[in-house]
Scaffold this active site. Structure first.
Site, PDB file in Angstrom:
ATOM      1  N   THR A   1       1.214   1.027 -14.047  1.00  0.00           N
ATOM      2  CA  THR A   1      -0.052   1.925 -13.621  1.00  0.00           C
ATOM      3  C   THR A   1      -0.673   2.667 -14.875  1.00  0.00           C
ATOM      4  O   THR A   1      -1.756   2.439 -14.771  1.00  0.00           O
ATOM      5  CB  THR A   1       0.395   2.832 -12.610  1.00  0.00           C
ATOM      6  OG1 THR A   1       1.015   2.151 -11.500  1.00  0.00           O
ATOM      7  CG2 THR A   1      -0.590   3.847 -12.109  1.00  0.00           C
TER       8      THR A   1
ATOM      9  N   GLU B   1       4.834  12.030 -10.435  1.00  0.00           N
ATOM     10  CA  GLU B   1       3.827  10.885 -10.920  1.00  0.00           C
ATOM     11  C   GLU B   1       3.121  11.075 -12.175  1.00  0.00           C
ATOM     12  O   GLU B   1       2.952  10.290 -12.946  1.00  0.00           O
ATOM     13  CB  GLU B   1       2.555  10.955  -9.942  1.00  0.00           C
ATOM     14  CG  GLU B   1       2.922  10.439  -8.449  1.00  0.00           C
ATOM     15  CD  GLU B   1       3.287   9.153  -8.308  1.00  0.00           C
ATOM     16  OE1 GLU B   1       4.126   8.517  -9.053  1.00  0.00           O
ATOM     17  OE2 GLU B   1       2.557   8.191  -8.095  1.00  0.00           O
TER      18      GLU B   1
HETATM   19  N1  HSE Z   1      -4.676   5.589  -7.390  1.00  0.00           N
HETATM   20  C1  HSE Z   1      -3.563   5.049  -8.279  1.00  0.00           C
HETATM   21  C2  HSE Z   1      -4.115   4.059  -9.320  1.00  0.00           C
HETATM   22  C3  HSE Z   1      -2.396   4.524  -7.600  1.00  0.00           C
HETATM   23  O1  HSE Z   1      -4.839   2.996  -8.922  1.00  0.00           O
HETATM   24  O2  HSE Z   1      -3.993   4.169 -10.444  1.00  0.00           O
HETATM   25  C4  HSE Z   1      -1.229   3.909  -8.405  1.00  0.00           C
HETATM   26  O3  HSE Z   1      -0.358   3.388  -7.408  1.00  0.00           O
END
Ligand code: HSE
Length: 316
Positions: free
Chosen positions: A188, A135
């Site tokens: 993201t 990630e």
């Molecule tokens: N918590 C993360 C965000 C998840 O919202 O940026 C991304 O899939």
């Protein structure tokens, strides 16, 4: 090779919905489908190589130092103090940049397959930190709210990212997710950059009230409490402007009987939670009608949320 070591392992790792609106970076749940399939195979060489990527992942880097599955597998091998030769095949069965935890599923599939290939030296929950390294490469932050549900199944609450402190939330009543994915891509990394670094205390109070309420509602199986708590006053107002028709689609889900609705992860997918499959189906139709009004092509997934490990499809 010890008796429990394998030559080849094929794993399914599921998509996930992160944040669950009020729980930015601290909550997530796994879907039954879609998900990625990862094959790990022993080779005579040394270290991790990526030999095949199919599906929506055709654009993914084959360099194992840049690919999320490769990064996670390498981190695991380094921890285990071995550099055995392992090749990975990544079969993407879900869209990338969709808010469904695509990169997390590949990382989770990779660490499970490699761990299994090596005779399962680590327990499932011990693989979390290695999957999270993927990630970090994918979006610049090693957040756990996709990898933890993809790895552990069901609903999870992340009390701490570092060191990881992840609590599995068993909900005693049925819960169904509807996730509609409009076919636009949102990265993201980009949607994290637009968030404000500071929040108003009054909003923080509302938000942590909702997070506590959602956790309590899930554990008690209290649909009303779950419904009241599914409100995000911090992230959704900023990110939702990037998703065409967000307010209308969310309202359609609520009008069709959903307990609550919000952005799935960082979007553009929108999720809703319902107490029955029948309602989840109605909610899906209502959400799709709104996207159709905007001529926005979309996919829909309906899934029961339950505790279920990613599974080994085959091994030899
Ligand atoms: N918590 C993360 C965000 C998840 O919202 O940026 C991304 O899939």
């Amino acid at each position: 090779m010890t008796h429990s070591e394998k030559q080849e392992v094929k794993v399914f790792a599921p998509a996930s919905v992160a944040n669950v609106n009020c729980g930015f970076d601290v909550m997530g749940f796994a879907l039954e489908k879609p998900g990625d399939e990862i094959i790990a195979r022993r080779t005579d060489g040394e270290g991790v190589s990526i030999t095949k990527v199919t599906g929506d992942g055709g654009v993914l880097p084959a360099n194992p130092q840049k690919n999320t599955a490769g990064v996670s597998a390498r981190a695991l091998l380094a921890h285990l103090g071995t550099n055995v030769g392992i090749e990975l095949e990544i079969h993407k069965k879900m869209p990338m940049g969709s808010g469904l935890g695509s990169s997390a599923a590949s990382s989770v599939g990779a660490v499970i397959a490699v761990n299994r290939l090596l005779g399962s030296p680590l327990e499932l929950h011990e693989l979390l930190g290695f999957a999270a390294e993927g990630e970090r490469v994918a979006c610049g932050a090693a957040h756990l709210d996709n990898v933890a549900p993809s790895l552990l199944g069901g609903f999870v609450f992340i009390r701490s990212q570092q060191p990881p402190d992840v609590i599995e939330l068993e909900c005693p009543v049925p819960l169904y997710a509807t996730v509609v994915h409009p076919k636009i891509e949102i990265r993201t990394e980009d949607t994290r950059k637009i968030l404000r670094r500071e929040v108003l205390l009054s909003k923080a109070v509302t938000q942590w009230g909702n997070v506590g309420g959602l956790v309590a509602g899930l554990l008690k199986g209290d649909y009303d409490l779950i419904s009241r708590s599914l409100e995000d006053v911090i992230i959704e107002p900023i990110r939702s402007v990037l998703i065409p028709g967000f307010n209308e689609v969310k309202q359609a889900a609520l009008d069709a009987g959903a307990l609550g609705s919000g952005i799935s992860g960082s979007g553009p997918s929108i999720f809703a939670l319902s107490s029955s499959e029948e309602t989840a189906q109605k909610v899906a139709e209502a959400m799709q009608i709104e996207f159709a009004r905007l001529d926005l092509d979309n996919d829909v997934y309906i899934s029961r949320i339950k505790r279920e490990d990613p599974y080994i499809i085959e091994e030899q």
